[in-house]
Motif scaffolding. Structure first.
Motif, mmCIF file in Angstrom:
data_model
loop_
_atom_site.group_PDB
_atom_site.id
_atom_site.type_symbol
_atom_site.label_atom_id
_atom_site.label_comp_id
_atom_site.label_asym_id
_atom_site.label_seq_id
_atom_site.Cartn_x
_atom_site.Cartn_y
_atom_site.Cartn_z
ATOM 1 N N UNK A 1 31.667 24.775 16.900
ATOM 2 C CA UNK A 1 30.340 25.369 16.721
ATOM 3 C C UNK A 1 30.364 26.870 16.977
ATOM 4 N N UNK A 2 31.122 27.288 17.976
ATOM 5 C CA UNK A 2 31.175 28.712 18.311
ATOM 6 C C UNK A 2 31.837 29.534 17.208
ATOM 7 N N UNK B 1 24.468 20.447 25.085
ATOM 8 C CA UNK B 1 23.514 20.770 24.027
ATOM 9 C C UNK B 1 23.787 22.186 23.557
ATOM 10 N N UNK B 2 23.769 22.379 22.253
ATOM 11 C CA UNK B 2 23.955 23.707 21.673
ATOM 12 C C UNK B 2 22.780 24.009 20.760
ATOM 13 N N UNK B 3 22.343 25.249 20.752
ATOM 14 C CA UNK B 3 21.233 25.658 19.892
ATOM 15 C C UNK B 3 21.499 27.040 19.313
ATOM 16 N N UNK B 4 21.016 27.254 18.101
ATOM 17 C CA UNK B 4 21.106 28.592 17.510
ATOM 18 C C UNK B 4 19.796 29.354 17.650
ATOM 19 N N UNK B 5 18.786 28.720 18.286
ATOM 20 C CA UNK B 5 17.492 29.384 18.424
ATOM 21 C C UNK B 5 17.215 29.676 19.901
ATOM 22 N N UNK C 1 16.706 33.218 15.518
ATOM 23 C CA UNK C 1 17.906 32.505 15.107
ATOM 24 C C UNK C 1 19.103 33.417 15.340
ATOM 25 N N UNK C 2 20.137 32.893 15.991
ATOM 26 C CA UNK C 2 21.274 33.703 16.401
ATOM 27 C C UNK C 2 22.553 33.294 15.680
ATOM 28 N N UNK C 3 23.508 34.226 15.641
ATOM 29 C CA UNK C 3 24.757 33.982 14.928
ATOM 30 C C UNK C 3 25.709 33.086 15.711
ATOM 31 N N UNK C 4 25.532 33.000 17.022
ATOM 32 C CA UNK C 4 26.364 32.123 17.850
ATOM 33 C C UNK C 4 25.470 31.168 18.621
ATOM 34 N N UNK C 5 25.921 29.934 18.751
ATOM 35 C CA UNK C 5 25.131 28.955 19.497
ATOM 36 C C UNK C 5 25.177 29.266 20.989
#
Length: 237
Positions: A101-102, A124-128, A133-137
């Motif tokens: 994911x990274x 848990x991973x999120x891009x928000x 909204x971010x380029x890295x989780x």
């Protein structure tokens, strides 16, 4: 908005019990769990007809669930349904899935939470985050005995479905897959209410004019890290 419940198990054969209610438009269609993706021969999951991706999948070592982050309209971004496949591809442990994911530029995907479980850990991973909204989780390891997650962050008591139901799960008799006993969890997962807005979402099985809960399941995660999860279908609309 979909909701996921994770509870540490007292059963010596299982590490976690996981429940998920999937909320979607009534017109949404999918294929049942199978190995649908030639590029991912070790991954089994549901396949969404529209996107070709999935919201739930597993391999021999890990289980992953995707949850939408409800915020502004991000219709111009990519479907988040490929995120589960990206995480699980060739992943034999939780660290590898998170590294997958990274490596992904996630600013082009609609906002998501993804929960990944091994036989003894949850992340848990999120891009928000930071209201964008971010380029890295952003990754968080979860260690609570009971975790409820829907459109925001784990155990967010500002969410009605979490606030009104979290304590109930503390006192429910946990499932017993070997005896095929699931009834206490089944009852709370299928308690129904009509919801027009998030403020109306006070139960776990939602109905509305055009959307509602389409599928409810309970999943048992083995303590032995090399066994696929047991999946118990509770209800399908």
């Amino acid at each position: 908005m979909c909701i996921v419940i994770i509870k540490k198990s007292m059963n010596p054969d299982f590490s976690f019990f996981l429940a998920m209610n999937r909320d979607e438009k009534y017109t949404k269609c999918w294929d049942e769990i199978n190995n649908h993706w030639k590029s991912c021969p070790d991954i089994f999951g549901y396949r969404d007809h529209d996107s070709g991706g999935t919201w739930f999948a597993y391999n021999q070592f890990l289980t992953a669930i995707l949850i939408n982050r409800e915020c502004y309209d991000f219709g111009h971004l990519y479907s988040r349904s490929k995120i589960v496949l990206i995480a699980l591809q060739n992943a034999k442990d939780l660290n590898t899935a998170l590294e997958n994911l990274l490596k992904e530029d996630t600013e082009y995907y609609k906002p998501f939470n993804i929960v990944i479980l091994s036989n003894n850990k949850i992340a848990i991973a999120t891009n928000y985050y930071n209201n964008k909204v971010n380029s890295r989780v952003n990754i968080t390891y979860l260690d609570d005995d009971l975790i409820l997650i829907n459109r925001s962050f784990p155990n967010d008591l500002n969410e009605n479905r979490i606030k009104l139901n979290i304590e109930k799960f503390h006192f429910l008799k946990e499932p017993d897959p070997k005896e095929n006993v699931w009834s206490d969890w089944e009852q709370i997962l299928t308690t129904e209410c009509y919801a027009v807005s998030p403020e109306d979402e006070n139960c776990l099985w939602l109905s509305s004019k055009d959307w509602g809960t389409l599928l409810s399941e309970i999943i048992a995660i083995h303590r032995n890290g090399k066994q696929v999860p047991i999946i118990h279908r509770v209800k399908v609309r």
